[in-house]
Design an enzyme around this catalytic site. Structure first.
Site, mmCIF file in Angstrom:
data_model
loop_
_atom_site.group_PDB
_atom_site.id
_atom_site.type_symbol
_atom_site.label_atom_id
_atom_site.label_comp_id
_atom_site.label_asym_id
_atom_site.label_seq_id
_atom_site.Cartn_x
_atom_site.Cartn_y
_atom_site.Cartn_z
ATOM 1 N N TYR A 100 0.877 -1.177 0.000
ATOM 2 C CA TYR A 100 0.000 0.000 0.000
ATOM 3 C C TYR A 100 0.912 1.224 0.000
ATOM 4 O O TYR A 100 2.053 1.160 -0.463
ATOM 5 C CB TYR A 100 -0.902 -0.135 1.253
ATOM 6 C CG TYR A 100 -1.934 0.939 1.456
ATOM 7 C CD1 TYR A 100 -2.967 1.138 0.536
ATOM 8 C CD2 TYR A 100 -1.903 1.747 2.595
ATOM 9 C CE1 TYR A 100 -3.920 2.124 0.746
ATOM 10 C CE2 TYR A 100 -2.856 2.724 2.812
ATOM 11 C CZ TYR A 100 -3.865 2.911 1.872
ATOM 12 O OH TYR A 100 -4.803 3.892 2.093
ATOM 13 N N LYS A 172 -6.532 -0.947 -2.304
ATOM 14 C CA LYS A 172 -7.579 -0.566 -1.343
ATOM 15 C C LYS A 172 -8.451 -1.779 -1.012
ATOM 16 O O LYS A 172 -8.862 -1.967 0.119
ATOM 17 C CB LYS A 172 -8.431 0.572 -1.902
ATOM 18 C CG LYS A 172 -7.675 1.878 -2.086
ATOM 19 C CD LYS A 172 -7.667 2.733 -0.836
ATOM 20 C CE LYS A 172 -6.751 3.936 -0.970
ATOM 21 N NZ LYS A 172 -6.714 4.804 0.202
HETATM 22 O O1 LIG Z 1 -3.998 5.810 -0.655
HETATM 23 C C1 LIG Z 1 -3.620 6.346 0.395
HETATM 24 O O2 LIG Z 1 -2.591 6.036 0.995
HETATM 25 C C2 LIG Z 1 -4.448 7.417 1.033
HETATM 26 C C3 LIG Z 1 -5.233 8.246 0.119
HETATM 27 O O3 LIG Z 1 -6.377 7.635 -0.363
HETATM 28 C C4 LIG Z 1 -4.436 8.949 -0.936
HETATM 29 O O4 LIG Z 1 -4.983 9.145 -2.020
HETATM 30 O O5 LIG Z 1 -3.302 9.326 -0.651
HETATM 31 MG MG LIG Z 2 -6.774 8.110 -2.362
#
Ligand SMILES: O=C(O)C[C@H](O)C(=O)O
Ligand SMILES: [Mg+2]
Ligand SMILES: NC(=O)c1ccc[n+]([C@@H]2O[C@H](COP(=O)([O-])OP(=O)(O)OC[C@H]3O[C@@H](n4cnc5c(N)ncnc54)[C@H](O)[C@@H]3O)[C@@H](O)[C@H]2O)c1
Length: 572
Positions: A100, A172
């Site tokens: 992530y 996500k």
């Molecule tokens: O994706 C992430 O880490 C958080 C958020 O949705 C973003 O767009 O930065």
């Molecule tokens: Mg985002």
């Protein structure tokens, strides 16, 4: 010992080994190997899941960079889902940044070059006519509870990434399963490939998406609408999560569909909710009220405006002041400086109108209050207690800005939320040093602890929407809610705030650690489910008091089931 579920499965041989949802690799038992035609297809030894995890973890350690680890895990995911999730669960804190934020940003920006295997659903503009067929083909035999989709226009802080945006939808979704406990086979990741305005991608012969400029206007709306109507038709109780759309589409689409389906925009609502929780924890430390704060929000896009609105609404509700009074506590800054009258109506998006400052306020600073007012000037005049960054402008909170803020208040609350890490508005270590440990800090990506003047570690809270959206989503899904209401979101945010370590020790982090994210999101899901049942958004026959048990019963865990071959009625 966890009870092993029994599954009827219709696949045999290579089909079974090549299906990540059912594949167990060397963990197939002797009986299963016989029943499914696998005895000669696997080496003799039957491994436990523990052994498989140990082996996979050792292989992972052999990769020397985060992106190489990301690729390894991506490939594991396409081979064996239980092993993938089980391994991640064992090393949550270490591996979330790999799959992530921030590493996923790198994987997305190199999507076409790293490409090995497709995943999720690619809905491409020139294939609009076959959209329903493609959608049904990809979801055949599955009951989809959650759909995460992106049109890739504003991926994290790295902008338009075209077809690579499938990477954020998938990441996500993975977080929903890993942290929220949603069965991955009931999730669907989607990219709406409507072209890209990213010149590098348009010039790249290896680009695997639709190499055309972005479709906009009516054609874009029609395409998105066709997709949303398919979701509503085939999975009316699902949650539709929008991720990383461009700012004007993000707001518009949310508004358009939020009364007719359970839709959720993570950058607007998820970020608003987690930031509210984080702020509630911070004012718990400063022993002040929400309505006593003065806010500067730097970057007035999806996240900036989502946060502003969420905080404003909370101030109105919790401190019983009028909307106008609450609005007057906010100073929004975007590319052309402070958002104020002299920018001209045409240059200010409609959704920002209620936060436009008057020029008169700035008459002492600039002649007639006209002309651009930058961050430092705003800080000096407003003396903010809270400074939030969601601008994608790395390093914007300079030493001068941070020190000017610290002169105006005892405990400056500073949340540089831009992702990935290299775009953070200020390195939390610097903000801590420049304020001699007085700043209350939270970032959007993970950072190591800062050192307090007394030598103690100050743990930097990760104010990332992933700490709350899986629970918000699960709460909505389990109650089969047809709407994701503001009150459901606030219930989740309040529950998260109540779990802040800083409530017990003011020197501790403002939000729980990501290692505790599954327990935290369990609590958030319970709070959301209770609220949905109480307010009547839910479409279930159970009572609010049963929410905790219902959430518990529905949690998906990455463990193997026992398989029985059933050609006629088994899953395939
Ligand atoms: O994706 C992430 O880490 C958080 C958020 O949705 C973003 O767009 O930065
Ligand atoms: Mg985002
Ligand atoms: N921590 C979290 O959970 C979280 C959640 C969502 C977004 N974010 C991060 O916030 C950032 C913005 O995301 P978004 O979805 O709102 O994007 P967005 O494109 O909707 O908004 C960015 C805004 O910042 C403005 N901006 C750009 N350069 C600027 C500058 N130099 N000075 C002032 N403003 C400037 C843009 O004009 C735009 O309005 C990204 O880095 C994203 O990763 C973090």
């Amino acid at each position: 010992m966890t009870h092993q579920p029994v599954f009827r499965v219709a696949l045999r041989g290579d089909e079974l080994l090549n299906n990540p949802r059912f594949n167990k690799g060397t963990a197939f038992t002797v009986t299963e190997r016989k029943a499914f035609g696998l005895t000669g297809r696997l080496p003799y030894k039957v491994n436990t899941l523990d052994e498989q995890c140990e082996r996979a973890y050792t292989q992972l350690q052999g990769r020397d960079s985060p992106i190489a680890k990301n690729s390894f895990l991506q490939s594991l995911k396409s081979q064996n889902l239980v092993l993938y999730y089980n391994l991640l669960t064992r090393h949550l804190r270490e591996l979330i940044p790999i799959i992530y934020t921030p590493t996923e940003a790198e994987a997305i920006s190199n999507y076409s070059h790293l490409f090995r295997r497709s995943e999720g659903l690619y809905l491409t503009f020139p294939n609009e006519d076959s959209m329903e067929e493609d959608f049904l083909e990809q979801t055949k035999g599955r009951n989809i509870d959650l759909i995460v989709c992106s049109d890739s226009e504003a991926i994290l802080g790295i902008g338009d990434q075209g077809v690579g945006g499938i990477g954020i939808s998938s990441a996500k979704s993975v977080i929903y399963s890993l942290i929220g406990g949603i069965d991955p086979s009931q999730t669907l990741s989607v990219v709406l490939d409507v072209g890209t305005d990213n010149k590098d991608l348009l010039d790249d012969d290896l680009y695997v998406g639709w190499r055309q400029e972005r479709v906009r206007g009516e054609e874009y709306d029609r395409f998105v609408d066709k997709f949303v109507q398919l979701v509503r038709k085939h999975f009316p109780h699902s949650l539709l999560h929008f991720e990383d759309f461009g700012v004007s589409n993000a707001q518009r689409i949310l508004k358009r569909y939020r009364d007719s389906h359970a839709v959720f925009n993570d950058d607007i609502q998820g970020t608003g909710a987690v930031t509210l929780s984080c702020l509630m924890a911070a004012i718990g430390v400063t022993k002040t009220k929400l309505s006593e704060q003065r806010f500067i929000v730097y970057g007035a896009g999806s996240a900036g405006l989502g946060i502003t609105r969420q905080l404003r609404d909370a101030i109105v509700t919790m401190d019983s002041i009028s909307v106008d009074e609450a609005n007057s506590l906010f100073y929004l800054i975007d590319k052309h400086g402070l958002i104020k009258q002299s920018l001209g109506q045409a240059n200010i998006r409609d959704d920002l109108q209620e936060f436009v400052r008057s020029d008169d306020e700035w008459a002492e600073v600039k002649e007639n209050g006209a002309g651009e007012i930058g961050l430092l000037e705003t800080v000096k005049k407003v003396k903010p207690t809270v400074l939030i960054g969601c601008s994608t402008h790395g390093g914007a909170f300079t030493e001068e800005v941070v020190k000017a803020m610290a002169e105006g208040c005892d405990r400056p609350i500073i949340f540089p939320l831009s992702n990935p890490s290299k775009l953070v508005e200020v390195d939390p270590k610097d903000a801590n040093d420049w304020t001699h440990g007085k700043a209350l800090l939270a970032t959007g990506s993970p950072f190591p602890p800062a050192k307090m003047p007394n030598g103690k570690d100050y743990v930097i809270a990760e104010c990332n929407n992933a700490l709350i959206y899986p629970g918000l989503g699960f709460g909505a899904i389990i109650t089969r809610s047809r709407r994701m209401t503001d009150t459901m979101i606030i219930a989740g945010a309040r529950r998260l705030a109540s779990l802040s370590p800083a409530l017990k020790d003011p020197d501790d982090a403002l939000l729980p650690d990501f290692a505790d994210a599954p327990d935290v999101n369990f609590e958030v899901a319970v709070a959301v489910a209770e609220q949905a049942v109480e307010e009547g958004s839910a479409d279930v026959h159970w009572k609010k008091e049963e929410a905790r048990e219902k959430v518990r019963q529905h949690l998906w865990r990455p463990i193997y089931g026992e398989y029985v071959f059933d050609e006629e009625h088994g899953m395939a």
